[in-house]
Design a protein around this motif. Structure first.
Motif, PDB file in Angstrom:
ATOM      1  N   TYR A 527       0.858  -1.196   0.000  1.00 48.27           N
ATOM      2  CA  TYR A 527       0.000   0.000   0.000  1.00 48.27           C
ATOM      3  C   TYR A 527       0.879   1.226   0.000  1.00 48.27           C
ATOM      4  O   TYR A 527       1.932   1.264   0.646  1.00 48.27           O
ATOM      5  CB  TYR A 527      -0.904  -0.033   1.231  1.00 48.27           C
ATOM      6  CG  TYR A 527      -1.710   1.234   1.436  1.00 48.27           C
ATOM      7  CD1 TYR A 527      -2.841   1.507   0.673  1.00 48.27           C
ATOM      8  CD2 TYR A 527      -1.329   2.157   2.410  1.00 48.27           C
ATOM      9  CE1 TYR A 527      -3.564   2.660   0.872  1.00 48.27           C
ATOM     10  CE2 TYR A 527      -2.052   3.312   2.612  1.00 48.27           C
ATOM     11  CZ  TYR A 527      -3.185   3.568   1.823  1.00 48.27           C
ATOM     12  OH  TYR A 527      -3.896   4.710   2.026  1.00 48.27           O
ATOM     13  N   SER A 528       0.446   2.316  -0.749  1.00 48.49           N
ATOM     14  CA  SER A 528       1.147   3.601  -0.716  1.00 48.49           C
ATOM     15  C   SER A 528       0.175   4.721  -1.023  1.00 48.49           C
ATOM     16  O   SER A 528      -0.847   4.518  -1.694  1.00 48.49           O
ATOM     17  CB  SER A 528       2.305   3.617  -1.727  1.00 48.49           C
ATOM     18  OG  SER A 528       1.789   3.662  -3.061  1.00 48.49           O
ATOM     19  N   ASP A 529       0.479   5.929  -0.509  1.00 50.77           N
ATOM     20  CA  ASP A 529      -0.298   7.142  -0.775  1.00 50.77           C
ATOM     21  C   ASP A 529       0.646   8.208  -1.305  1.00 50.77           C
ATOM     22  O   ASP A 529       1.696   8.476  -0.687  1.00 50.77           O
ATOM     23  CB  ASP A 529      -0.983   7.654   0.488  1.00 50.77           C
ATOM     24  CG  ASP A 529      -2.160   6.788   0.891  1.00 50.77           C
ATOM     25  OD1 ASP A 529      -2.920   6.386  -0.032  1.00 50.77           O
ATOM     26  OD2 ASP A 529      -2.307   6.512   2.085  1.00 50.77           O
ATOM     27  N   THR A 530       0.309   8.840  -2.393  1.00 48.88           N
ATOM     28  CA  THR A 530       1.114   9.918  -2.971  1.00 48.88           C
ATOM     29  C   THR A 530       0.230  11.138  -3.113  1.00 48.88           C
ATOM     30  O   THR A 530      -0.879  11.051  -3.701  1.00 48.88           O
ATOM     31  CB  THR A 530       1.682   9.506  -4.340  1.00 48.88           C
ATOM     32  OG1 THR A 530       2.444   8.305  -4.180  1.00 48.88           O
ATOM     33  CG2 THR A 530       2.573  10.605  -4.898  1.00 48.88           C
ATOM     34  N   VAL A 531       0.680  12.273  -2.590  1.00 50.50           N
ATOM     35  CA  VAL A 531      -0.108  13.495  -2.579  1.00 50.50           C
ATOM     36  C   VAL A 531       0.424  14.445  -3.635  1.00 50.50           C
ATOM     37  O   VAL A 531       1.626  14.682  -3.732  1.00 50.50           O
ATOM     38  CB  VAL A 531      -0.098  14.170  -1.197  1.00 50.50           C
ATOM     39  CG1 VAL A 531      -0.944  15.445  -1.218  1.00 50.50           C
ATOM     40  CG2 VAL A 531      -0.593  13.214  -0.135  1.00 50.50           C
ATOM     41  N   CYS A 532      -0.487  14.978  -4.439  1.00 49.72           N
ATOM     42  CA  CYS A 532      -0.161  16.015  -5.430  1.00 49.72           C
ATOM     43  C   CYS A 532      -0.685  17.340  -4.895  1.00 49.72           C
ATOM     44  O   CYS A 532      -1.833  17.410  -4.420  1.00 49.72           O
ATOM     45  CB  CYS A 532      -0.785  15.686  -6.778  1.00 49.72           C
ATOM     46  SG  CYS A 532      -0.561  16.973  -8.035  1.00 49.72           S
ATOM     47  N   PRO A 533       0.126  18.368  -4.950  1.00 48.22           N
ATOM     48  CA  PRO A 533       1.463  18.502  -5.576  1.00 48.22           C
ATOM     49  C   PRO A 533       2.610  18.345  -4.592  1.00 48.22           C
ATOM     50  O   PRO A 533       3.745  18.686  -4.922  1.00 48.22           O
ATOM     51  CB  PRO A 533       1.412  19.916  -6.126  1.00 48.22           C
ATOM     52  CG  PRO A 533       0.595  20.666  -5.130  1.00 48.22           C
ATOM     53  CD  PRO A 533      -0.425  19.702  -4.603  1.00 48.22           C
ATOM     54  N   ASP A 534       2.336  17.825  -3.392  1.00 48.53           N
ATOM     55  CA  ASP A 534       3.385  17.771  -2.374  1.00 48.53           C
ATOM     56  C   ASP A 534       4.499  16.797  -2.732  1.00 48.53           C
ATOM     57  O   ASP A 534       5.694  17.095  -2.554  1.00 48.53           O
ATOM     58  CB  ASP A 534       2.769  17.373  -1.025  1.00 48.53           C
ATOM     59  CG  ASP A 534       1.741  18.400  -0.559  1.00 48.53           C
ATOM     60  OD1 ASP A 534       1.308  19.221  -1.396  1.00 48.53           O
ATOM     61  OD2 ASP A 534       1.346  18.379   0.598  1.00 48.53           O
ATOM     62  N   HIS A 535       4.139  15.608  -3.246  1.00 53.38           N
ATOM     63  CA  HIS A 535       5.123  14.563  -3.516  1.00 53.38           C
ATOM     64  C   HIS A 535       5.542  14.507  -4.972  1.00 53.38           C
ATOM     65  O   HIS A 535       6.641  14.038  -5.266  1.00 53.38           O
ATOM     66  CB  HIS A 535       4.563  13.197  -3.096  1.00 53.38           C
ATOM     67  CG  HIS A 535       4.215  13.153  -1.649  1.00 53.38           C
ATOM     68  ND1 HIS A 535       3.247  12.305  -1.127  1.00 53.38           N
ATOM     69  CD2 HIS A 535       4.689  13.857  -0.562  1.00 53.38           C
ATOM     70  CE1 HIS A 535       3.122  12.484   0.163  1.00 53.38           C
ATOM     71  NE2 HIS A 535       4.005  13.431   0.548  1.00 53.38           N
ATOM     72  N   ALA A 536       4.661  14.950  -5.889  1.00 55.01           N
ATOM     73  CA  ALA A 536       4.982  14.886  -7.324  1.00 55.01           C
ATOM     74  C   ALA A 536       4.042  15.817  -8.064  1.00 55.01           C
ATOM     75  O   ALA A 536       2.955  16.173  -7.572  1.00 55.01           O
ATOM     76  CB  ALA A 536       4.868  13.455  -7.845  1.00 55.01           C
ATOM     77  N   GLY A 537       4.449  16.235  -9.287  1.00 53.64           N
ATOM     78  CA  GLY A 537       3.634  17.189 -10.030  1.00 53.64           C
ATOM     79  C   GLY A 537       3.343  16.793 -11.443  1.00 53.64           C
ATOM     80  O   GLY A 537       2.799  17.605 -12.201  1.00 53.64           O
ATOM     81  N   GLY A 538       3.640  15.570 -11.869  1.00 57.64           N
ATOM     82  CA  GLY A 538       3.371  15.118 -13.227  1.00 57.64           C
ATOM     83  C   GLY A 538       2.818  13.724 -13.223  1.00 57.64           C
ATOM     84  O   GLY A 538       2.902  12.995 -12.218  1.00 57.64           O
TER      85      GLY A 538
END
Length: 565
Positions: A527-538
């Protein structure tokens, strides 16, 4: 010829005697020189007309100046005795018949219709005769009644129960008197009315039952017929002319009405053709079912003349919501049901992929109106919408097939990449964010090898239902491949992202923990959570970071460590 005693025939020459004889035979009459030359000298005389003056002087010299009188500038004449005037009898000395005719003549001068003349005749004769009525009869070709054809009644006065058309025919100019005509034996007189060269009509007089007439009455009737003949002829022609003028006016009015009607029909046809062309163009521009309703229904409302138009597909019942409802001006009407539009209006139905498309034009205020003449056009226009609706539904089905995982019903990898790009663009425009969560069963291959592919597919289906059930309405879930799933969670601007993320993690991880615990064999869930734009922008960066951040479910999520590390 008698000459004065002192004048003998031998004293006058032949021309002098002829001149004197001409004037003598016509005492008091004035003859011009030309008339005297013509009668005494003949038509072939080519001399001067003053020769008449010379001969008049000779006759005066031989017979006496008093025998020929000169009218200056006009001619000559033989003086004669003054004409004796005949004295007329006084009005009170006239007979009763003459008084009746004189009174009738005065009265018919005041009327201007055939019926008016006949009423005066009936009123005048009723004083001396017992009558039922009088009428003016003609035959179809004028004059007397043709053999086998009934009379034409041009006018009547008196009793209305007399069958005038059944009276016997008349031949020639002689009147016909029938003492016992009809079942009640009426005395009847048929008096021909003659014109210059033929009989143009008949004056019919019917007496009361049991009344008899003698020759005196016959003479009186014939005198009345002769008196009113011109008035009846004139007024009948006037009546016929009035009837012809009235008929012509009616024909003209009818023609004008038909021309107006045809003009209005032509204008309506032009307007309807323009609306159909507009509908065709509008339907070509529609890119979705909602566009189809928004662009097409107002045109259908204008086509029928109703204020609004609604559509149902499929029509599930009186309380089923409309697929769309729009007024003529394009304004939408919300909350429309079939029961709410039942009063008035007109409906047509079309088949769309085996389902029924119902289109209903109506007035929202419930105004009742007659059935419009545009129903056939409405059916054709509705069929056009049905064809386009079928095409859009087919395209939607194809899009759903292309963007949906057929095993789980969730969005597939293509749908995920498309939505991920859209979410990035939305977050950039609105300065908001979203969360990309990735869930993966890392030991799916081992499970397929030990419990079989059927068991592995069942496991994947259960996990898909878990993710679909735990997400909010605005969240979306996808199956990327195998046992790898993703979720997109939109975070509105102004919301604390850490708090929002923790709430989602608590809800999702608890559900996943239950899922793992209930499995009959050990599961390795990542499991993983990725937040835009904090962790990545594309797009690529977001997906890469999410895959690289996958951690076992039993450990703390990678995003959590990044927020607190």
């Amino acid at each position: 010829m008698t000459l004065p005693p002192d004048v003998t025939r031998a004293a006058l020459t032949a021309k002098e005697e002829a001149l004197f004889e001409l004037l003598e035979r016509h005492p008091g009459r004035l003859f011009s020189r030309a008339e005297i030359l013509e009668r005494v000298w003949g038509l072939d005389f080519a001399g001067d007309d003053r020769i008449v003056d010379a001969y008049v002087k000779r006759v005066r010299r031989k017979a006496g100046d008093h025998l020929i009188e000169t009218v200056r500038g006009a001619g000559y004449r033989r003086p004669g005795a003054p004409p004796q005037q005949q004295s007329l009898p006084h009005y009170h000395h006239l007979s009763s018949d003459a008084l009746m005719l004189l009174d009738l003549g005065r009265r018919i001068l005041r009327v201007t219709s055939t019926d008016g003349v006949l009423q005066e005749v009936e009123a005048t004769l009723a004083a001396n005769l017992q009558l039922r009525g009088v009428a003016l009869l003609t035959r179809p070709d004028g004059g007397h009644r043709a053999a086998g054809l009934p009379w034409l009644v041009r006018g009547a006065a008196g009793s209305t129960g007399i069958p005038w058309a059944e009276l016997p025919s008349v031949e020639g100019y002689e009147p016909l008197y029938t003492p016992d005509w009809g079942v009640h034996h009426h005395m009847t007189a048929l008096l021909p009315l003659a014109g210059a060269d033929t009989v143009w009509g008949t004056l019919a007089v019917v007496g009361a039952p049991g009344v008899t007439w003698d020759v005196t009455i016959y003479a009186q009737l014939e005198a009345v017929a002769s008196l009113v003949n011109p008035a009846l002829r004139l007024n009948m022609e006037i009546d016929l002319r009035r009837s012809a003028e009235q008929e012509l006016r009616m024909l003209n009015a009818g023609l004008e009405a038909r021309v107006q009607q045809r003009t209005e029909q032509l204008l309506r046809a032009i307007q309807q053709a323009e609306l159909l062309n507009l509908l065709s163009r509008q339907l070509e521009q529609a890119s979705s079912v909602s566009d189809l309703m928004r662009l097409g229904l107002p045109v259908l409302a204008r086509l029928t003349g109703y204020a609004a138009c609604a559509a149902w597909y499929p029509h599930a019942g009186d309380h089923s919501p409309a697929l769309g409802c729009y007024q003529q001006d394009g304004a939408a009407i919300d909350g429309v049901t079939a029961a709410g539009t039942r009063r008035g209006g007109v409906s047509v139905q079309c088949d769309v992929n085996g389902q029924t498309l119902t289109i209903h034009a109506f007035d929202p205020q419930g105004v009742q109106r007659s059935q419009p003449d545009t129903v056939p056009l409405l059916e054709s226009a509705a069929q056009s919408i049905a064809v386009n609706l079928s095409r859009h539904l087919h395209m939607q089905a194809m899009e759903r097939t292309a963007l949906t995982d057929e095993d789980t019903g969730l969005g597939n990898r293509q749908a995920f990449l498309s939505d991920l790009s859209a979410e990035l663009a939305y977050a950039t425009r609105h300065r908001s964010g979203f969360v990309l969560s990735v869930v993966e069963v890392a030991n799916i291959r081992f499970l397929n090898a030990t419990i079989g592919y059927a068991g592995g597919n069942d496991l994947i289906g259960r996990l898909a239902r878990v993710l679909d059930g735990v997400r909010r309405t605005e969240d979306r879930a996808y199956r990327l491949n195998g046992a790898t799933f993703a979720c997109l969670l939109r975070l509105p601007s102004g919301v604390n992202r850490i708090s929002a993320l923790r709430g989602w993690q608590d809800r999702l991880q608890g559900t996943l923990a239950d899922f793992v615990a209930s499995a009959p064999f050990p599961l390795d869930v990542q499991y993983s959570d990725t937040v835009c734009p904090d962790h990545a922008g594309g797009v690529s960066e977001m997906f890469r970071v999410a895959l690289d951040s996958l951690q076992p479910l039993t450990g703390p999520p990678a995003t959590d460590r990044r927020y607190h590390g």
